[in-house]
Design an enzyme around this catalytic site. Structure first.
Site, PDB file in Angstrom:
ATOM      1  N   TRP A   1      54.330  46.822 -34.338  1.00 40.62           N
ATOM      2  CA  TRP A   1      55.588  47.579 -34.823  1.00 40.62           C
ATOM      3  C   TRP A   1      55.802  48.645 -35.352  1.00 40.62           C
ATOM      4  O   TRP A   1      56.642  49.273 -34.655  1.00 40.62           O
ATOM      5  CB  TRP A   1      56.553  46.553 -34.218  1.00 40.62           C
ATOM      6  CG  TRP A   1      55.842  45.729 -36.653  1.00 40.62           C
ATOM      7  CD1 TRP A   1      55.567  44.956 -36.449  1.00 40.62           C
ATOM      8  CD2 TRP A   1      56.301  46.101 -37.297  1.00 40.62           C
ATOM      9  NE1 TRP A   1      55.288  44.697 -37.412  1.00 40.62           N
ATOM     10  CE2 TRP A   1      55.795  45.726 -38.255  1.00 40.62           C
ATOM     11  CE3 TRP A   1      57.014  47.923 -37.703  1.00 40.62           C
ATOM     12  CZ2 TRP A   1      56.258  45.399 -39.472  1.00 40.62           C
ATOM     13  CZ3 TRP A   1      57.689  47.682 -39.076  1.00 40.62           C
ATOM     14  CH2 TRP A   1      56.654  46.927 -40.074  1.00 40.62           C
ATOM     15  N   ASN A   2      55.174  49.040 -35.922  1.00 41.66           N
ATOM     16  CA  ASN A   2      56.132  50.341 -36.729  1.00 41.66           C
ATOM     17  C   ASN A   2      55.703  51.559 -36.299  1.00 41.66           C
ATOM     18  O   ASN A   2      56.716  52.600 -36.575  1.00 41.66           O
ATOM     19  CB  ASN A   2      54.841  50.065 -37.920  1.00 41.66           C
ATOM     20  CG  ASN A   2      53.782  50.390 -37.901  1.00 41.66           C
ATOM     21  OD1 ASN A   2      52.675  50.642 -36.874  1.00 41.66           O
ATOM     22  ND2 ASN A   2      52.535  51.183 -39.051  1.00 41.66           N
TER      23      ASN A   2
ATOM     24  N   GLY B   1      47.107  46.298 -36.568  1.00 41.41           N
ATOM     25  CA  GLY B   1      47.706  45.235 -37.061  1.00 41.41           C
ATOM     26  C   GLY B   1      47.455  44.918 -38.392  1.00 41.41           C
ATOM     27  O   GLY B   1      46.588  46.053 -38.745  1.00 41.41           O
ATOM     28  N   SER B   2      47.596  43.320 -38.592  1.00 44.32           N
ATOM     29  CA  SER B   2      46.723  43.304 -40.252  1.00 44.32           C
ATOM     30  C   SER B   2      45.646  43.306 -40.280  1.00 44.32           C
ATOM     31  O   SER B   2      45.400  43.192 -39.300  1.00 44.32           O
ATOM     32  CB  SER B   2      48.548  41.988 -40.828  1.00 44.32           C
ATOM     33  OG  SER B   2      47.924  41.801 -40.143  1.00 44.32           O
TER      34      SER B   2
ATOM     35  N   GLU C   1      42.380  48.912 -36.050  1.00 50.13           N
ATOM     36  CA  GLU C   1      43.147  49.619 -36.461  1.00 50.13           C
ATOM     37  C   GLU C   1      43.618  49.261 -37.293  1.00 50.13           C
ATOM     38  O   GLU C   1      44.751  48.324 -37.174  1.00 50.13           O
ATOM     39  CB  GLU C   1      43.578  51.127 -35.921  1.00 50.13           C
ATOM     40  CG  GLU C   1      42.823  51.641 -34.750  1.00 50.13           C
ATOM     41  CD  GLU C   1      42.933  52.885 -35.201  1.00 50.13           C
ATOM     42  OE1 GLU C   1      42.558  53.696 -34.007  1.00 50.13           O
ATOM     43  OE2 GLU C   1      44.656  53.206 -35.054  1.00 50.13           O
ATOM     44  N   LEU C   2      43.524  49.054 -39.443  1.00 46.80           N
ATOM     45  CA  LEU C   2      43.848  48.439 -39.611  1.00 46.80           C
ATOM     46  C   LEU C   2      45.078  48.832 -41.052  1.00 46.80           C
ATOM     47  O   LEU C   2      45.361  49.548 -40.874  1.00 46.80           O
ATOM     48  CB  LEU C   2      42.682  46.883 -40.587  1.00 46.80           C
ATOM     49  CG  LEU C   2      42.434  46.553 -38.744  1.00 46.80           C
ATOM     50  CD1 LEU C   2      40.996  45.760 -39.741  1.00 46.80           C
ATOM     51  CD2 LEU C   2      43.127  45.437 -38.584  1.00 46.80           C
TER      52      LEU C   2
ATOM     53  N   CYS D   1      51.048  53.125 -41.192  1.00 53.08           N
ATOM     54  CA  CYS D   1      49.682  52.547 -42.108  1.00 53.08           C
ATOM     55  C   CYS D   1      49.035  53.065 -43.243  1.00 53.08           C
ATOM     56  O   CYS D   1      48.117  53.066 -43.948  1.00 53.08           O
ATOM     57  CB  CYS D   1      48.709  52.360 -40.501  1.00 53.08           C
ATOM     58  SG  CYS D   1      48.574  53.682 -39.229  1.00 53.08           S
TER      59      CYS D   1
ATOM     60  N   GLU E   1      48.324  46.208 -49.543  1.00 52.28           N
ATOM     61  CA  GLU E   1      48.754  46.964 -48.889  1.00 52.28           C
ATOM     62  C   GLU E   1      50.743  46.840 -49.128  1.00 52.28           C
ATOM     63  O   GLU E   1      51.056  45.350 -48.920  1.00 52.28           O
ATOM     64  CB  GLU E   1      49.033  46.878 -47.313  1.00 52.28           C
ATOM     65  CG  GLU E   1      49.300  47.815 -46.853  1.00 52.28           C
ATOM     66  CD  GLU E   1      48.658  47.993 -45.277  1.00 52.28           C
ATOM     67  OE1 GLU E   1      49.307  46.652 -44.736  1.00 52.28           O
ATOM     68  OE2 GLU E   1      49.178  48.501 -44.846  1.00 52.28           O
TER      69      GLU E   1
END
Ligand code: NAD
Length: 457
Positions: free
Chosen positions: A132-133, A207-208, A229-230, A263, A360
């Protein structure tokens, strides 16, 4: 029919409820995409490109409304929502410019009646489970090149950016992408899990780490192409010869932009002992100047924290840092609601025993640690399970290149930070993920090379 409530994180108000998917509708959508994909791949590339160009024009035409929708559901300050949409246009232009070369069949050998060729064919049906970021950036990094290269896409926006995801689907369809070639799938983690269980040819996740690891575990035995992609814990080192004011202003922005929810946010800062005090003072001054407030206001710099549960994560990092002896220079607490608010927070005198320097934060919280020189800075920068980006501020190019060459990170920055370019690959080392998006590699990744051995009879 399931429904998904959409809340405004700045006010906690319910914006709307949207119909959501369930296991049966997810399976039907996956089957529809499977049936539609060969037809889409048969559409000439020029026409596929024309669809994406019309999509771009649709984004431009509705930019203000799209920015307001994104700000409403994520709490992102409105200027930053506009920045994201404007930044998206350059990414689309890059993909449109480069896709022909990426899809051209290569003849790599032709002698004595024998020809060898590499053809670049689409993966097939790809799933994109998104965050969502930066919903437009991380979504379009996948679905634009995936569609251009002839794939069908099942796109699940984050449950915190669903209205934005539905707007993407509407604009893509209005631009001529067939309804079953790009399909939005609505819901939370359980819908993402249902999606990954379908017969698919690729899964592209943003995401995470925690969710990425679950998906990797589920997909491992199925031989489905997987990109993750974390998160990151991105460090920057400020040398004693850096311009203190410039570095402090740039890094405060890199740490706090989008309320620290990038991220590639700067998440750890190491400063040479000779300029440590001056840097910390300039950094705190810059942060003090950041206006916190209504995300729709033009002068707001710090908006709402998008996900309410993140507030507890930030509070725990603050408590842990305080308990272990860090100095709180500004902020450190939630701000009064309604909505999810956290004060921009700066700690100095931090060290790697603190969660703040290891996990994080994904919020407006940063630690600044004193170092004795390059060797200690490098050791601390690499003391992490992540490896997304890393940076260094110094006028000395040779020194920066020598140190950054030894840092385990997908992207490195000299005298800049928190920057993504469509021309460069975006990737992580370690727990920051596998695979990449953007650059020409980020087009090729949606294709599979097929080897042709051709002998004249
Ligand atoms: P998240 O992992 O909570 O959710 C991401 C997506 O996964 C959502 O769409 C969610 O619905 C879905 N999901 C949740 N559980 C699932 C499951 N069991 N199976 C399948 N799908 C599931 O992450 P988030 O809060 O949306 O995003 C924030 C994280 O994303 C941060 O760690 C950030 O660093 C990272 N991020 C990384 C990049 C990058 O390029 N490396 C870019 C943006 C964000």
């Amino acid at each position: 029919m399931n429904t998904l409530p959409i809340h405004n994180p700045a006010t906690a108000a319910l914006i709307t409820q949207v119909p959501a998917d369930d296991a049966a509708s997810v399976a039907a959508k996956a089957a529809a995409a499977r049936a539609a994909q060969p037809g889409w791949n048969a559409v000439p590339l020029a026409e596929r490109k024309a669809c994406i160009a019309r999509f771009r024009a649709g984004v431009v035409a509705e930019l203000e409304t799209l920015a307001a929708t994104m700000t409403g559901e994520t709490g992102k300050p409105i200027k930053m929502s506009r920045n994201e949409l404007n930044g998206l246009l350059g990414r689309i232009d890059f993909f449109l410019k480069e896709v022909d070369a990426q899809l051209a069949t290569e003849t790599v050998y032709a002698e004595g009646g024998m020809t060898e060729q590499i053809q670049h064919i689409p993966l097939g049906v790809v799933v994109n489970i998104s965050a969502w970021n930066y919903p437009w950036f991380v979504g379009a990094n996948v679905y634009v090149p995936a569609l251009l290269t002839g794939n069908a896409v099942l796109y699940k926006p984050s449950e915190y950016a669903t209205l934005t995801g539905l707007a993407m689907a509407r604009l893509l369809h209005a631009a001529g992408i067939p309804k079953d070639v790009f399909i939005a799938v609505v819901g939370g983690g359980e819908v993402g899990a249902a999606l990954q269980a379908q017969r698919i040819d690729g899964l592209f996740f943003t995401g995470s780490y925690a969710t990425g690891a679950k998906i990797a575990q589920a997909l491992g035995p199925r031989m489905v192409k997987l990109q993750l992609e974390l998160g990151g814990k991105d460090p920057t080192y400020v040398c004693e010869d850096a311009n203190v004011k410039n570095a402090a202003e740039s890094l405060a922005d890199g740490a706090m932009y989008n309320t620290g929810q990038s991220c590639c946010s700067v998440e750890r800062i190491y400063v040479h002992e000779k300029i440590y005090d001056a840097f910390c003072a300039a950094f705190v001054d810059t942060v003090r100047g950041f206006k916190v407030g209504d995300p729709m206001a033009e002068d707001t710099y710090i908006g709402a924290v998008t996900r309410a549960p993140q507030l507890a994560v930030l509070e725990a990092q603050v408590a842990d840092a305080l308990a272990k002896g860090a100095t709180l220079r500004i902020g450190g607490t939630r701000l009064p609601g309604p909505g999810n608010w956290f004060a921009p927070t700066v700690f100095t005198e931090v060290n790697h025993s603190m969660e703040l320097m290891r996990e994080e934060s994904f919020g407006p919280v940063i630690g600044i640690q004193k170092v004795s020189g390059d060797a200690q800075a490098l050791q601390l920068m690499n003391d992490t399970r992540y490896g997304l980006t890393a940076g260094m501020f110094t006028p000395d190019e040779a020194r920066a290149k020598a140190l950054l060459a030894q840092v385990n990170a997908g992207s490195v920055y000299w005298n800049c930070c928190d920057r993504v370019s469509p021309r460069l690959p975006w990737s992580g080392h370690g727990d920051s993920g596998v695979g990449l998006t953007l650059s020409t590699y980020g087009i090729a990744t949606f294709t599979r090379p097929k080897a042709w051995h051709l002998r004249q009879a």
